[in-house]
Motif scaffolding. Structure first.
Motif: not given
Length: 271
Positions: A62-63, A119, A66-67, A69-70, A115
């Protein structure tokens, strides 16, 4: 591909071997590439952003997403490459060892795929390339557990592809044969060795070592991954390299009894 707004690719297990070559090929083709390694500070190809991820850990996966996508805001391509091997008689591995193998090779694919799917669905497009093997569709004596993980990935991938087409997402398989990487050096060994398999196991070790030494370069597989990622009408399966294509052809068209004898002969087993 739009150079000012390139598609974003995520490649697991990109610190070496097939993953490293794939990340480089995608970067050269114009993708913005993020690669992963299990350990921090692993070096990837020039221009590839390397991130740490343990595909056996939900929070780590998950991290990772998120990274990405950020940083990039989207994920257009996922290449599930991270995996481990195991050589030995099936009887020589405990269920705990088998479970650990599946946790990387099968459930790792499932974790990362799940995950990124929200998106990709939101984008209305995406491509998922899962690294399988010729051992995903043929028997593999003394690699029964590893082969079973690849058979599982094949069934999962083909089924998932049907589920995701309405969302503009396709799932495809790349099936290498022997590839000249450090795979053999990093093989797990059975956790309860049995004397009765010592001779056959040693023989299979020798067969595998020779096959890897004369196998395809990782770049051959990487080019196949690139084709699988960019074909406008993708096939379900892409054989990577001459040997993989030959094995795929023989499995489909040679009578089962003849294929069985040939496989045993190739692996140094009594016919």
């Amino acid at each position: 591909m739009n150079k000012s707004n390139p598609d974003v690719a995520l490649v697991t297990g990109a610190s070496s071997g097939i993953g490293h070559a794939t990340a480089k090929a995608l970067q050269n083709a114009g993708y913005r590439v993020f690669g992963t390694s299990r350990r921090a500070a692993a070096e990837g190809p020039d221009g590839v952003a390397m991130l740490t991820c343990d595909v056996t850990d939900d929070a780590s996966v998950a991290k990772l997403v998120d990274e990405v996508l950020a940083e990039a805001g989207r994920i257009d391509l996922l290449v599930n490459n991270a995996g481990i091997g195991l050589l030995g008689g099936a009887e020589e591995s405990s269920t705990a060892q088998a479970r650990a193998l599946f946790d990387v090779n099968v459930f790792g694919v499932l974790r990362v795929t799940n995950a990124v799917l929200p998106t990709m669905r939101h984008q209305g497009k995406g491509r998922i390339v899962n690294l399988s093997s010729v051992l995903g569709f043929i028997p593999a004596p003394y690699s029964a557990l590893y082969s079973s993980t690849k058979h599982a990935v094949e069934g999962y991938s083909e089924s998932l592809d049907h589920e995701l087409r309405p969302f503009g997402i396709r799932v495809v398989l790349v099936e290498p044969a022997y590839t000249d990487t450090s795979f053999e050096e990093n093989l797990a060994r059975p956790d309860r060795l049995l004397d009765i398999y010592d001779s056959a196991r040693a023989g299979m070790n020798a067969v595998l070592r020779k096959a890897i030494e004369t196998g395809d370069a990782p770049e051959v597989v990487a080019r196949t991954v690139l084709k699988a990622a960019t074909d406008s009408v993708p096939r379900r399966r892409y054989a990577a390299g001459k040997m993989a294509r030959q094995v795929s052809f023989l499995r489909r068209f040679v009578p089962a009894s003849a294929f069985d004898k040939s496989l045993r002969k190739q692996n140094g087993l009594p016919v």
